[in-house]
Design a protein around this motif. Structure first.
Motif, PDB file in Angstrom:
ATOM      1  N   CYS A  72       0.832  -1.216   0.000  1.00 30.74           N
ATOM      2  CA  CYS A  72       0.000   0.000   0.000  1.00 30.74           C
ATOM      3  C   CYS A  72       0.867   1.267   0.000  1.00 30.74           C
ATOM      4  O   CYS A  72       2.022   1.248   0.428  1.00 30.74           O
ATOM      5  CB  CYS A  72      -0.878   0.025   1.252  1.00 30.74           C
ATOM      6  N   ASP A  73       0.251   2.365  -0.475  1.00 38.21           N
ATOM      7  CA  ASP A  73       0.929   3.661  -0.423  1.00 38.21           C
ATOM      8  C   ASP A  73       0.883   4.215   1.000  1.00 38.21           C
ATOM      9  O   ASP A  73       1.813   4.850   1.459  1.00 38.21           O
ATOM     10  CB  ASP A  73       0.230   4.667  -1.358  1.00 38.21           C
ATOM     11  N   ARG A  74      -0.262   3.993   1.652  1.00 39.68           N
ATOM     12  CA  ARG A  74      -0.426   4.467   3.030  1.00 39.68           C
ATOM     13  C   ARG A  74      -1.092   3.375   3.845  1.00 39.68           C
ATOM     14  O   ARG A  74      -1.774   2.491   3.297  1.00 39.68           O
ATOM     15  CB  ARG A  74      -1.328   5.716   3.067  1.00 39.68           C
ATOM     16  N   LEU A  75      -0.909   3.473   5.153  1.00 42.17           N
ATOM     17  CA  LEU A  75      -1.537   2.500   6.054  1.00 42.17           C
ATOM     18  C   LEU A  75      -2.353   3.214   7.118  1.00 42.17           C
ATOM     19  O   LEU A  75      -1.914   4.233   7.664  1.00 42.17           O
ATOM     20  CB  LEU A  75      -0.473   1.653   6.756  1.00 42.17           C
ATOM     21  N   LEU A  76      -3.518   2.681   7.351  1.00 37.86           N
ATOM     22  CA  LEU A  76      -4.287   3.114   8.519  1.00 37.86           C
ATOM     23  C   LEU A  76      -4.336   1.897   9.438  1.00 37.86           C
ATOM     24  O   LEU A  76      -4.911   0.868   9.068  1.00 37.86           O
ATOM     25  CB  LEU A  76      -5.714   3.506   8.120  1.00 37.86           C
ATOM     26  N   LEU A  77      -3.697   1.986  10.566  1.00 38.49           N
ATOM     27  CA  LEU A  77      -3.730   0.867  11.517  1.00 38.49           C
ATOM     28  C   LEU A  77      -4.777   1.196  12.581  1.00 38.49           C
ATOM     29  O   LEU A  77      -4.727   2.250  13.218  1.00 38.49           O
ATOM     30  CB  LEU A  77      -2.365   0.660  12.175  1.00 38.49           C
ATOM     31  N   ILE A  78      -5.714   0.303  12.728  1.00 32.95           N
ATOM     32  CA  ILE A  78      -6.854   0.576  13.617  1.00 32.95           C
ATOM     33  C   ILE A  78      -6.941  -0.529  14.669  1.00 32.95           C
ATOM     34  O   ILE A  78      -6.710  -1.704  14.373  1.00 32.95           O
ATOM     35  CB  ILE A  78      -8.147   0.698  12.769  1.00 32.95           C
ATOM     36  N   ARG A  79      -7.226  -0.097  15.867  1.00 30.42           N
ATOM     37  CA  ARG A  79      -7.405  -1.081  16.949  1.00 30.42           C
ATOM     38  C   ARG A  79      -8.457  -0.536  17.922  1.00 30.42           C
ATOM     39  O   ARG A  79      -8.377   0.601  18.360  1.00 30.42           O
ATOM     40  CB  ARG A  79      -6.084  -1.321  17.677  1.00 30.42           C
ATOM     41  N   GLU A  80      -9.397  -1.370  18.219  1.00 35.01           N
ATOM     42  CA  GLU A  80     -10.490  -1.010  19.137  1.00 35.01           C
ATOM     43  C   GLU A  80     -11.106   0.353  18.789  1.00 35.01           C
ATOM     44  O   GLU A  80     -11.354   1.193  19.664  1.00 35.01           O
ATOM     45  CB  GLU A  80      -9.997  -1.037  20.587  1.00 35.01           C
ATOM     46  N   GLY A  81     -11.302   0.571  17.509  1.00 36.74           N
ATOM     47  CA  GLY A  81     -12.002   1.766  17.049  1.00 36.74           C
ATOM     48  C   GLY A  81     -11.200   3.041  17.030  1.00 36.74           C
ATOM     49  O   GLY A  81     -11.755   4.118  16.819  1.00 36.74           O
ATOM     50  N   ALA A  82      -9.894   2.930  17.256  1.00 37.11           N
ATOM     51  CA  ALA A  82      -9.051   4.132  17.228  1.00 37.11           C
ATOM     52  C   ALA A  82      -7.883   3.904  16.275  1.00 37.11           C
ATOM     53  O   ALA A  82      -7.379   2.784  16.171  1.00 37.11           O
ATOM     54  CB  ALA A  82      -8.536   4.430  18.624  1.00 37.11           C
ATOM     55  N   LEU A  83      -7.468   4.966  15.614  1.00 38.52           N
ATOM     56  CA  LEU A  83      -6.317   4.856  14.715  1.00 38.52           C
ATOM     57  C   LEU A  83      -5.049   4.873  15.547  1.00 38.52           C
ATOM     58  O   LEU A  83      -4.853   5.772  16.365  1.00 38.52           O
ATOM     59  CB  LEU A  83      -6.292   6.040  13.738  1.00 38.52           C
TER      60      LEU A  83
END
Lengths: 243, 288
Positions: free
Chosen positions: A196-207
């Protein structure tokens, strides 16, 4: 880079449970952004909010400058749901042509191209009911691609695919991004993150991260994205703040 | 809307279920409208044999008269209040319910045309198929009737235009009402199985039971007189189908209501079912 999707302070509650906690992010046009996180972390809810089918408690989501879910966006956005959305008692080709005929200017040939794109050319005349789980998911992907949307929201499109097909699909995604399509691709498989060009890492509803793969790795001091994700989680648990 | 109608016609046209249900209706229509009655007429021995059981004691001349071309508008409609209606109700419920079952509505509603347009497309496609089904039934009945008339050396009198229009209109109204009922149930239950089950139980069981109880409870009769099945049976009865209680009568056919009242009631139910389906579909759009 121009922004395709803008999410500001998004709060979503399902029942009495808060699923997304004031999430903010933006996704550049013509990029592939990976939405990664464990099952139940809120990935699908975020995608549903972007598509405009999720009731939101507060916050703003805009897609191509329009509020998410606006009727004008319907022909510009493609959404692949986690479970395949195809008629099992029609063939792959018939399903693709069904979705093609919903859109102006999309021909049966476009539908056949979409089927070829996902590697189901040989199974085009096969009933969906007789396909494997992975093939069924690709049939559903073909139906999503058929309208050539400007924004593609793909919820775990590579689940159940073998490594060769996964590689081919990612090449397709990259080619689409190069042609100007914006892709948001969810996964809980970390080895896809590096594509990917960018990543959004999410855990328990928060970035817990919103960056390029290289910078995510660098901020965690590791070359391994799995390890980087774990590092970010532990840092967040210790400090209570996403890094 | 045109694109949605075209898409739904493509889907329903390629769908095996559509052809199984339409084929079943055509076979039932011919079997109960012509085959059994003709066999009964041919084997009439004036005694208590097969002929007498099928015809329920009706004289052979009456049986033959019912098989003639000028009776086609009546024969077309007589099986629709119950059997034809039940089959098209299943088609309506499956056409909409299966989209929820397979998750395809999810894609159509989010990235395709507007919800009401998409549902309107399904209704339009179903309407076109229904017109085709009724017209094909009428033509097949004509072919069967002329075949019987030729075989029995009877005069071949065409049904009048007025009778034909009345029969086709009544048939369309009955089937459209039941099909719209199926669509509404499919939309309401968001799935095919429950919609089909509830629809069939209502059309084949509950209404008949209520009519039975209404004989004992006077006030209930007022309600049963305006139920969808009563209206469908009444319009068939009004154009000349033999009522259920008479010899050689057809299940579901009644004369509780006059033709005009029955037609108005059917039209009302049709509009109500369509409006409920569209309103429910639109109401579930979280973006409006």
């Amino acid at each position: 880079m121009e922004t395709a999707i803008e999410v500001r302070n998004l709060v979503v509650e399902r029942g009495k449970r808060r699923v997304l906690h004031g999430l903010t992010c933006s996704i550049p046009r013509g990029s592939v952004t990976g939405l990664l996180g464990p099952s139940g972390s809120g990935k699908t809810t975020l995608m549903r909010a972007i598509v405009g089918v999720q009731i939101v408690k507060s916050g703003v989501v805009t897609v191509l400058g329009e509020p998410a879910g606006t009727p004008r966006l319907r022909h510009k956005i493609g959404y692949l749901t986690q479970s395949p959305s195809v008629y099992a008692d029609l063939t792959v080709r018939e399903n693709a042509r069904y979705f093609a005929s919903l859109y102006k200017g999309i021909t049966p040939a476009d539908a056949d191209n979409a089927v070829e794109m996902v590697g189901l050319g040989d199974a085009a005349n096969q009933l969906v009911a007789t396909l494997s789980g992975g093939q069924r998911a690709r049939a559903s992907l073909a139906c999503t691609l058929v309208s050539r949307p400007e924004v593609l929201i793909l919820d775990e499109p590579t689940v159940g695919q073998d490594p060769v097909l996964r590689d081919e699909l990612w090449h397709q995604f990259r080619a689409m991004a190069a042609a100007g399509t914006t892709l948001l691709v969810s996964s809980h498989v970390m080895d896809e993150a590096s594509r990917c060009d960018r990543l959004l890492l999410i855990r328990e509803g928060a970035l817990i991260a919103d960056d390029t793969p290289d910078l995510v790795r660098a901020s965690a001091g590791t070359n391994d994205l799995d390890a980087a994700f774990l590092h970010l989680i532990r840092t967040m648990e210790k400090t209570g703040v996403a890094s | 809307m045109i694109a949605s109608v075209r898409a739904e016609l493509l889907r329903l046209g390629r769908w095996p279920t559509t052809w199984v249900l339409c084929g079943t209706w055509l076979v039932l229509n011919l079997t109960f409208g012509y085959v059994f009655n003709y066999l009964s007429y041919r084997s009439d021995d004036g005694g208590g044999g097969f002929a007498n059981q099928v015809s329920d004691g009706a004289p052979a001349s009456t049986l033959l008269a019912q098989l003639m071309p000028d009776r086609v508008p009546v024969t077309l409609v007589q099986g629709m209040p119950m059997f034809g209606g039940a089959l098209v109700l299943i088609l309506g419920a499956l056409a909409v319910g299966s989209g929820y079952g397979w998750g395809t509505w999810k894609t159509v509603f989010t990235t395709g045309p507007r919800r009401v347009t998409a549902m309107g497309g399904t209704l339009g496609a179903l309407g076109i198929m229904l017109v085709g089904l009724v017209v094909v039934s009428f033509i097949l009945d004509l072919v069967a009737a002329f075949t019987v008339a030729a075989a029995e050396s009877q005069p071949t009198t065409w049904p009048t235009l007025a009778d034909s229009a009345q029969g086709l209109g009544a048939g369309l109204l009955i089937c459209a009402m039941w099909m719209a009922g199926g669509v509404m149930l499919g939309t309401l239950t968001r799935g095919p199985a429950l919609a089909v089950g509830l629809g069939l139980v209502w059309s084949l069981v509950v209404e008949n039971l209520l009519r039975g109880v209404a004989g004992l409870l006077g006030p209930l009769e007022t309600v049963t007189n305006v139920l969808p099945g009563t209206a469908a049976g009444s319009i068939a009865g009004a154009i000349g189908a033999v009522v259920q209680s008479d010899p050689n009568g057809t299940p579901g056919v009644t004369t509780v209501l006059g033709g005009t009242a029955a037609a108005l009631l059917l039209g009302g139910y049709l509009l109500a079912f369509l409006a409920a389906s569209l309103a429910l579909t639109a109401r579930r759009d979280v973006t409006t």
